[in-house]
Scaffold this motif. Structure first.
Motif, PDB file in Angstrom:
ATOM      1  N   LYS A 119       9.966  41.294  49.720  1.00 32.30           N
ATOM      2  CA  LYS A 119       8.856  42.166  49.375  1.00 32.30           C
ATOM      3  C   LYS A 119       9.337  43.601  49.211  1.00 32.30           C
ATOM      4  CE  LYS A 119       4.851  41.599  51.158  1.00 32.30           C
ATOM      5  NZ  LYS A 119       3.714  41.571  52.122  1.00 32.30           N
ATOM      6  N   ALA A 120       8.531  44.386  48.533  1.00 33.14           N
ATOM      7  CA  ALA A 120       8.841  45.797  48.348  1.00 33.14           C
ATOM      8  C   ALA A 120       8.589  46.576  49.626  1.00 33.14           C
ATOM      9  CB  ALA A 120       8.009  46.370  47.213  1.00 33.14           C
ATOM     10  N   ARG A 121       9.290  47.674  49.754  1.00 33.80           N
ATOM     11  CA  ARG A 121       9.059  48.543  50.888  1.00 33.80           C
ATOM     12  C   ARG A 121       7.669  49.167  50.771  1.00 33.80           C
ATOM     13  NH1 ARG A 121      13.897  52.481  52.705  1.00 33.80           N
ATOM     14  NH2 ARG A 121      14.880  50.424  52.489  1.00 33.80           N
ATOM     15  N   GLU A 122       6.919  49.163  51.865  1.00 36.51           N
ATOM     16  CA  GLU A 122       5.555  49.652  51.835  1.00 36.51           C
ATOM     17  C   GLU A 122       5.305  50.687  52.917  1.00 36.51           C
ATOM     18  OE1 GLU A 122       2.650  46.637  52.659  1.00 36.51           O
ATOM     19  OE2 GLU A 122       3.655  45.947  54.482  1.00 36.51           O
ATOM     20  N   PHE A 123       4.397  51.575  52.611  1.00 31.14           N
ATOM     21  CA  PHE A 123       3.979  52.601  53.558  1.00 31.14           C
ATOM     22  C   PHE A 123       3.187  51.975  54.690  1.00 31.14           C
ATOM     23  CE2 PHE A 123       0.613  55.568  54.894  1.00 31.14           C
ATOM     24  CZ  PHE A 123       1.390  56.616  55.369  1.00 31.14           C
ATOM     25  N   VAL A 124       3.466  52.408  55.911  1.00 35.01           N
ATOM     26  CA  VAL A 124       2.767  51.907  57.086  1.00 35.01           C
ATOM     27  C   VAL A 124       1.879  52.980  57.700  1.00 35.01           C
ATOM     28  CG1 VAL A 124       3.011  50.949  59.407  1.00 35.01           C
ATOM     29  CG2 VAL A 124       4.566  50.221  57.579  1.00 35.01           C
ATOM     30  N   ALA A 125       2.450  54.134  58.007  1.00 29.90           N
ATOM     31  CA  ALA A 125       1.697  55.196  58.668  1.00 29.90           C
ATOM     32  C   ALA A 125       2.418  56.516  58.506  1.00 29.90           C
ATOM     33  CB  ALA A 125       1.504  54.889  60.158  1.00 29.90           C
ATOM     34  N   GLY A 126       1.658  57.602  58.547  1.00 32.84           N
ATOM     35  CA  GLY A 126       2.234  58.929  58.467  1.00 32.84           C
ATOM     36  C   GLY A 126       1.445  59.914  59.302  1.00 32.84           C
ATOM     37  N   VAL A 127       2.107  60.973  59.726  1.00 33.88           N
ATOM     38  CA  VAL A 127       1.480  62.056  60.479  1.00 33.88           C
ATOM     39  C   VAL A 127       2.086  63.369  60.006  1.00 33.88           C
ATOM     40  CG1 VAL A 127       3.116  61.854  62.401  1.00 33.88           C
ATOM     41  CG2 VAL A 127       0.886  62.926  62.778  1.00 33.88           C
TER      42      VAL A 127
ATOM     43  N   ALA B 220      14.361  62.974  65.184  1.00 33.57           N
ATOM     44  CA  ALA B 220      14.827  63.730  64.034  1.00 33.57           C
ATOM     45  C   ALA B 220      15.699  64.888  64.480  1.00 33.57           C
ATOM     46  CB  ALA B 220      13.652  64.249  63.213  1.00 33.57           C
ATOM     47  N   SER B 221      16.710  65.165  63.694  1.00 34.20           N
ATOM     48  CA  SER B 221      17.560  66.322  63.919  1.00 34.20           C
ATOM     49  C   SER B 221      17.896  66.956  62.581  1.00 34.20           C
ATOM     50  CB  SER B 221      18.833  65.937  64.675  1.00 34.20           C
ATOM     51  OG  SER B 221      19.602  65.002  63.938  1.00 34.20           O
ATOM     52  N   GLY B 222      18.447  68.156  62.643  1.00 31.90           N
ATOM     53  CA  GLY B 222      18.722  68.894  61.437  1.00 31.90           C
ATOM     54  C   GLY B 222      17.575  69.837  61.099  1.00 31.90           C
ATOM     55  N   ARG B 223      17.537  70.264  59.879  1.00 34.20           N
ATOM     56  CA  ARG B 223      16.530  71.244  59.491  1.00 34.20           C
ATOM     57  C   ARG B 223      15.148  70.633  59.386  1.00 34.20           C
ATOM     58  NH1 ARG B 223      16.458  73.806  53.697  1.00 34.20           N
ATOM     59  NH2 ARG B 223      14.483  74.444  54.670  1.00 34.20           N
ATOM     60  N   THR B 224      14.159  71.476  59.556  1.00 31.03           N
ATOM     61  CA  THR B 224      12.769  71.085  59.391  1.00 31.03           C
ATOM     62  C   THR B 224      12.165  71.845  58.217  1.00 31.03           C
ATOM     63  OG1 THR B 224      12.039  72.730  61.011  1.00 31.03           O
ATOM     64  CG2 THR B 224      12.504  70.505  61.814  1.00 31.03           C
ATOM     65  N   PHE B 225      10.945  71.481  57.870  1.00 29.41           N
ATOM     66  CA  PHE B 225      10.269  72.076  56.728  1.00 29.41           C
ATOM     67  C   PHE B 225       8.888  72.534  57.134  1.00 29.41           C
ATOM     68  CE2 PHE B 225      13.273  68.869  55.396  1.00 29.41           C
ATOM     69  CZ  PHE B 225      14.064  69.569  54.494  1.00 29.41           C
ATOM     70  N   SER B 226       8.308  73.406  56.354  1.00 29.28           N
ATOM     71  CA  SER B 226       7.088  74.083  56.758  1.00 29.28           C
ATOM     72  C   SER B 226       5.867  73.166  56.813  1.00 29.28           C
ATOM     73  CB  SER B 226       6.805  75.261  55.824  1.00 29.28           C
ATOM     74  OG  SER B 226       6.654  74.826  54.484  1.00 29.28           O
ATOM     75  N   SER B 227       5.797  72.196  55.920  1.00 30.57           N
ATOM     76  CA  SER B 227       4.627  71.323  55.833  1.00 30.57           C
ATOM     77  C   SER B 227       5.045  69.861  55.805  1.00 30.57           C
ATOM     78  CB  SER B 227       3.809  71.669  54.587  1.00 30.57           C
ATOM     79  OG  SER B 227       3.387  73.012  54.598  1.00 30.57           O
ATOM     80  N   TYR B 228       5.949  69.503  56.683  1.00 35.20           N
ATOM     81  CA  TYR B 228       6.540  68.175  56.624  1.00 35.20           C
ATOM     82  C   TYR B 228       5.631  67.116  57.214  1.00 35.20           C
ATOM     83  CZ  TYR B 228       7.687  68.607  61.601  1.00 35.20           C
ATOM     84  OH  TYR B 228       7.622  68.758  62.966  1.00 35.20           O
ATOM     85  N   GLY B 229       5.868  65.914  56.793  1.00 37.02           N
ATOM     86  CA  GLY B 229       5.248  64.750  57.389  1.00 37.02           C
ATOM     87  C   GLY B 229       6.321  63.779  57.846  1.00 37.02           C
ATOM     88  N   MET B 230       6.019  63.048  58.881  1.00 34.94           N
ATOM     89  CA  MET B 230       6.886  61.981  59.346  1.00 34.94           C
ATOM     90  C   MET B 230       6.101  60.681  59.312  1.00 34.94           C
ATOM     91  SD  MET B 230       9.047  63.721  62.474  1.00 34.94           S
ATOM     92  CE  MET B 230      10.231  62.367  62.465  1.00 34.94           C
ATOM     93  N   GLY B 231       6.786  59.623  58.994  1.00 34.20           N
ATOM     94  CA  GLY B 231       6.071  58.372  58.864  1.00 34.20           C
ATOM     95  C   GLY B 231       6.963  57.162  58.960  1.00 34.20           C
ATOM     96  N   TRP B 232       6.327  56.033  58.746  1.00 31.32           N
ATOM     97  CA  TRP B 232       6.990  54.745  58.839  1.00 31.32           C
ATOM     98  C   TRP B 232       6.699  53.907  57.606  1.00 31.32           C
ATOM     99  CZ3 TRP B 232      10.235  53.657  62.853  1.00 31.32           C
ATOM    100  CH2 TRP B 232      10.145  54.486  63.972  1.00 31.32           C
ATOM    101  N   PHE B 233       7.726  53.260  57.119  1.00 32.96           N
ATOM    102  CA  PHE B 233       7.631  52.251  56.086  1.00 32.96           C
ATOM    103  C   PHE B 233       8.197  50.951  56.639  1.00 32.96           C
ATOM    104  CE2 PHE B 233       7.121  56.076  53.797  1.00 32.96           C
ATOM    105  CZ  PHE B 233       6.591  55.804  52.542  1.00 32.96           C
ATOM    106  N   ARG B 234       7.898  49.860  55.968  1.00 31.93           N
ATOM    107  CA  ARG B 234       8.491  48.601  56.362  1.00 31.93           C
ATOM    108  C   ARG B 234       8.790  47.769  55.129  1.00 31.93           C
ATOM    109  NH1 ARG B 234       3.288  45.611  59.277  1.00 31.93           N
ATOM    110  NH2 ARG B 234       2.093  45.179  57.363  1.00 31.93           N
ATOM    111  N   GLN B 235       9.746  46.878  55.286  1.00 34.59           N
ATOM    112  CA  GLN B 235      10.128  45.998  54.199  1.00 34.59           C
ATOM    113  C   GLN B 235      10.398  44.611  54.754  1.00 34.59           C
ATOM    114  OE1 GLN B 235      13.435  47.332  51.784  1.00 34.59           O
ATOM    115  NE2 GLN B 235      12.683  46.163  50.031  1.00 34.59           N
ATOM    116  N   ALA B 236       9.592  43.668  54.316  1.00 32.33           N
ATOM    117  CA  ALA B 236       9.757  42.280  54.689  1.00 32.33           C
ATOM    118  C   ALA B 236      10.645  41.583  53.665  1.00 32.33           C
ATOM    119  CB  ALA B 236       8.400  41.590  54.775  1.00 32.33           C
TER     120      ALA B 236
END
Length: 121
Positions: free
Chosen positions: A43-51, A24-40
């Motif tokens: 099928k609809a895009r679905e949440f995989v994991a977040g931190v 990641a680059s650019g600005r950050t946020f105070s309470s941000y989360g980063m995660g992964w989605f996938r789309q087969a």
């Protein structure tokens, strides 16, 4: 504005492991989360994991619990998705995402370009 650049996708066989990275680059946020989605396909895009920003909170889709692990390196502004015991049903385009203020539900504000993961049987 946040820019996300993914890497690590590829073609593997059932049971193999793969690690995806998202820088990641650019600005950050105070309470941000980063995660992964996938789309087969088809099928609809679905949440995989977040931190969350501190690494103290993680969330996983039921389909990947025990097989995938999300982690982050704040010094490198990078999030990882370590995938083990891959199955053909894991085949999808995987997208990195940022939720600038992750509360109850991970709601992406920014997306990466996607990286293809293909698991052959």
């Amino acid at each position: 504005q946040v820019q996300l650049v993914e890497s690590g996708g590829g073609l593997v066989q059932t049971g193999d492991s793969l690690r995806l990275s998202c820088a990641a680059s650019g600005r950050t946020f105070s309470s941000y989360g980063m995660g992964w989605f996938r789309q087969a396909p088809g099928k609809a895009r679905e949440f995989v994991a977040g931190v969350n920003w501190s690494g103290s909170r993680t969330a996983y889709a039921d389909s990947v619990k025990g097989r995938f692990a999300i982690s982050s390196d704040n010094a490198k502004n990078t999030v990882y998705l370590q995938m083990h015991s891959l199955k053909p049903e894991d085949t999808a385009v995987y997208y990195c995402a940022v939720d600038r203020n992750w509360g109850i539900r991970f709601t992406p504000n920014y997306w990466g370009q996607g990286t293809q993961v293909t698991v052959s049987s």
